[in-house]
Scaffold this active site. Structure first.
Site, short mmCIF file in Angstrom:
data_model
loop_
_atom_site.label_atom_id
_atom_site.label_comp_id
_atom_site.label_asym_id
_atom_site.label_seq_id
_atom_site.Cartn_x
_atom_site.Cartn_y
_atom_site.Cartn_z
N CYS A 127 73.67 24.29 11.10
CA CYS A 127 73.63 24.11 12.69
C CYS A 127 74.32 22.62 13.12
CB CYS A 127 72.37 24.30 13.34
SG CYS A 127 72.39 24.88 14.98
N HIS A 233 71.11 28.93 10.82
CA HIS A 233 69.86 28.41 10.12
C HIS A 233 69.55 29.33 8.94
CE1 HIS A 233 68.73 25.27 13.01
NE2 HIS A 233 69.64 25.67 13.75
N GLU A 235 67.49 28.60 6.59
CA GLU A 235 65.80 28.36 6.42
C GLU A 235 65.13 29.52 7.21
OE1 GLU A 235 66.68 25.47 9.63
OE2 GLU A 235 67.86 26.39 8.18
#
Length: 263
Positions: A127, A233, A235
């Protein structure tokens, strides 16, 4: 067995009083690692090591332990998301006070990136990390997509955060597309109001948003080493969630480059 990879992760920075009240923290700056980023790295059987910044009010000086020391000791670098990149970092002035960004963190992470690149260690941006890599290597950013590209789709939805999604389109012939044979489109989260305006020289675009052409993934194509980044993202994508992009091959590719650099 080989020792686990040691992956450095740049610190997010909390400044007292600047980002709303934080219980128990009144006068001290915090450097912190978001748990989900650490867990994403750990899911690749690598160890996550946050790299703190050394600023002018630190009790230690840069000469005590330099960022190149970290680059030499660690196997790769991940840049966390977070605050906007400061427009001054790409020779512009903020168009709105809310978009002033974090110049302190910009300088710290640029020094980190330079140290890891000089050491021949892979760098992966998430990001803000994509935006900062683009700026560091000579590109520019849209300070606010909605303002500067009003015909673009919504890339950040207040109140939804990581639950806001849109499609991405992998660019044929790129390294990223090669990690996903037969896959042309996928769905990722979208949590950003800034984006790439001018791509940095020596980089290629590996994914775009098909709705408006906004850049979603980049990779350095000129010069040695592994430097890549994504606007979403990874994650935040649940493992095994068939509805969203599977970031496992992306992580494995980065960690494979880290192992190669270690050898």
């Amino acid at each position: 067995m080989d020792k686990p990879l040691l992956i450095g992760i740049s610190a997010r920075i909390y400044y007292p009083g600047s980002q709303g009240p934080l219980p128990g923290v009144f006068t001290k700056t915090l450097h912190y690692l978001e748990q989900s980023v650490a867990h994403w790295v750990l899911s690749g059987h690598a160890m996550a090591v946050m790299i703190p910044a050394v600023t002018r009010d630190s009790i230690v000086t840069r000469s005590d332990l330099t960022l190149p020391d970290y680059a030499n000791a660690l196997d790769g670098l991940v840049l966390q998301g977070g605050n906007d990149v400061a427009p001054e970092s790409y020779d512009e002035s903020p168009l709105h006070p809310d978009w002033a960004g974090d110049r302190i963190r910009d300088r710290y992470e640029m020094e980190l990136i330079d140290a890891f690149v000089q050491a021949g260690k892979p760098v992966f941006g998430i990001c803000r990390g994509l935006q900062l890599l683009n700026v560091m290597f000579g590109g520019t950013l849209l300070q606010d997509i909605k303002t500067q590209r009003p015909d673009s789709r919504v890339h950040r939805e207040p109140g939804q955060y990581e639950r806001h999604y849109h499609d991405i389109e992998l660019q044929p012939g790129t390294h990223l597309a090669g990690l996903y044979p037969g896959l042309q489109r996928a769905t990722t989260n979208s949590i950003h109001h800034q984006g790439i305006k001018d791509l940095a020289p020596g980089f290629v675009i590996e994914a775009r948003c098909p709705d408006d052409g906004m850049v979603e993934a980049i990779r350095r194509s000129e010069g040695p080493g592994y430097v890549a980044a994504v606007q979403w993202h990874p994650e935040f994508h649940g493992p095994g969630d068939a509805a969203t992009f599977d970031d496992t091959p992306l992580l494995n590719d980065f960690l494979a480059a880290c192992r190669a650099a270690r050898r």
